[in-house]
Scaffold this motif. Structure first.
Motif, PDB file in Angstrom:
ATOM      1  N   GLY A 123      -8.703  10.836  15.136  1.00  0.00           N
ATOM      2  CA  GLY A 123      -9.798  10.854  16.091  1.00  0.00           C
ATOM      3  C   GLY A 123     -11.171  10.596  15.479  1.00  0.00           C
ATOM      4  O   GLY A 123     -12.170  10.637  16.181  1.00  0.00           O
ATOM      5  N   MET A 124     -11.214  10.345  14.178  1.00  0.00           N
ATOM      6  CA  MET A 124     -12.483  10.116  13.489  1.00  0.00           C
ATOM      7  C   MET A 124     -12.508   8.704  12.907  1.00  0.00           C
ATOM      8  O   MET A 124     -11.456   8.096  12.731  1.00  0.00           O
ATOM      9  CB  MET A 124     -12.668  11.121  12.344  1.00  0.00           C
ATOM     10  N   GLU A 125     -13.721   8.214  12.605  1.00  0.00           N
ATOM     11  CA  GLU A 125     -13.864   6.922  11.956  1.00  0.00           C
ATOM     12  C   GLU A 125     -14.942   7.001  10.889  1.00  0.00           C
ATOM     13  O   GLU A 125     -15.882   7.781  11.015  1.00  0.00           O
ATOM     14  CB  GLU A 125     -14.205   5.830  12.961  1.00  0.00           C
ATOM     15  N   VAL A 126     -14.784   6.218   9.830  1.00  0.00           N
ATOM     16  CA  VAL A 126     -15.797   6.146   8.791  1.00  0.00           C
ATOM     17  C   VAL A 126     -16.957   5.330   9.353  1.00  0.00           C
ATOM     18  O   VAL A 126     -16.768   4.213   9.823  1.00  0.00           O
ATOM     19  CB  VAL A 126     -15.234   5.491   7.505  1.00  0.00           C
ATOM     20  N   VAL A 127     -18.140   5.910   9.303  1.00  0.00           N
ATOM     21  CA  VAL A 127     -19.321   5.242   9.837  1.00  0.00           C
ATOM     22  C   VAL A 127     -20.082   4.511   8.734  1.00  0.00           C
ATOM     23  O   VAL A 127     -20.503   3.376   8.905  1.00  0.00           O
ATOM     24  CB  VAL A 127     -20.257   6.265  10.520  1.00  0.00           C
ATOM     25  N   ARG A 128     -20.217   5.166   7.596  1.00  0.00           N
ATOM     26  CA  ARG A 128     -20.984   4.578   6.509  1.00  0.00           C
ATOM     27  C   ARG A 128     -20.640   5.328   5.227  1.00  0.00           C
ATOM     28  O   ARG A 128     -20.307   6.496   5.264  1.00  0.00           O
ATOM     29  CB  ARG A 128     -22.472   4.727   6.815  1.00  0.00           C
ATOM     30  N   VAL A 129     -20.734   4.649   4.112  1.00  0.00           N
ATOM     31  CA  VAL A 129     -20.548   5.281   2.808  1.00  0.00           C
ATOM     32  C   VAL A 129     -21.879   5.190   2.079  1.00  0.00           C
ATOM     33  O   VAL A 129     -22.444   4.107   1.940  1.00  0.00           O
ATOM     34  CB  VAL A 129     -19.438   4.576   1.987  1.00  0.00           C
TER      35      VAL A 129
END
Length: 139
Positions: A123-129
């Motif tokens: 249910g989550m996503e990587v937005v930025r590193v």
């Protein structure tokens, strides 16, 4: 009258970002963007505002910086969880933190390669590193 920032009026920039161009927001935006891309703490921006005779509290500076960040006008750079800088360059890039000087500088966009990221939880996503490379002068 608002100054021009990268060819645009700061009042227009604020409106486009969905923020009401209050006198304090306009004044702080002019201070932020009048010197090109930079990394600034709330305390330093507050000092600049006081020097420029802008009547604003430190709490208002913090609130405004966070509003600008949420609107996509700034990028927050956290150092050690206790020191935060705000970057006027919102493009994809990473940072050097110069220890002893408490200064942040940009690493060019292609200066860091990320080989593999963990999968985000369900249910989550990587937005930025965000990568912060700590540096200091050689001893």
């Amino acid at each position: 009258m608002a100054t021009e920032t990268a060819g645009k009026n700061v009042t227009d920039i604020l409106r486009t970002a969905g923020l009401r161009p209050t006198r304090q927001r306009v004044s702080l935006a002019e201070l932020l963007y009048s010197k090109g891309d930079r990394h600034i703490s709330a305390e330093l921006l507050h000092e600049e505002a006081v020097a420029a005779s802008v009547p604003v509290s430190l709490a208002t500076v913090y609130n405004t910086l966070h509003q600008f960040t949420e609107a996509g006008l700034l990028r927050e750079v956290a150092i050690d969880g206790n020191k935060t800088y705000f970057d006027t360059n919102v493009s994809e890039h990473h940072h050097f933190f110069i220890e002893g000087e408490n200064r942040v500088i940009d690493i060019p966009g292609d200066g860091v390669g990320i080989g593999r990221l963990p999968e985000a939880p369900a249910g989550m996503e990587v937005v930025r590193v965000d990568v912060v490379v700590r540096i200091r002068e050689r001893q």
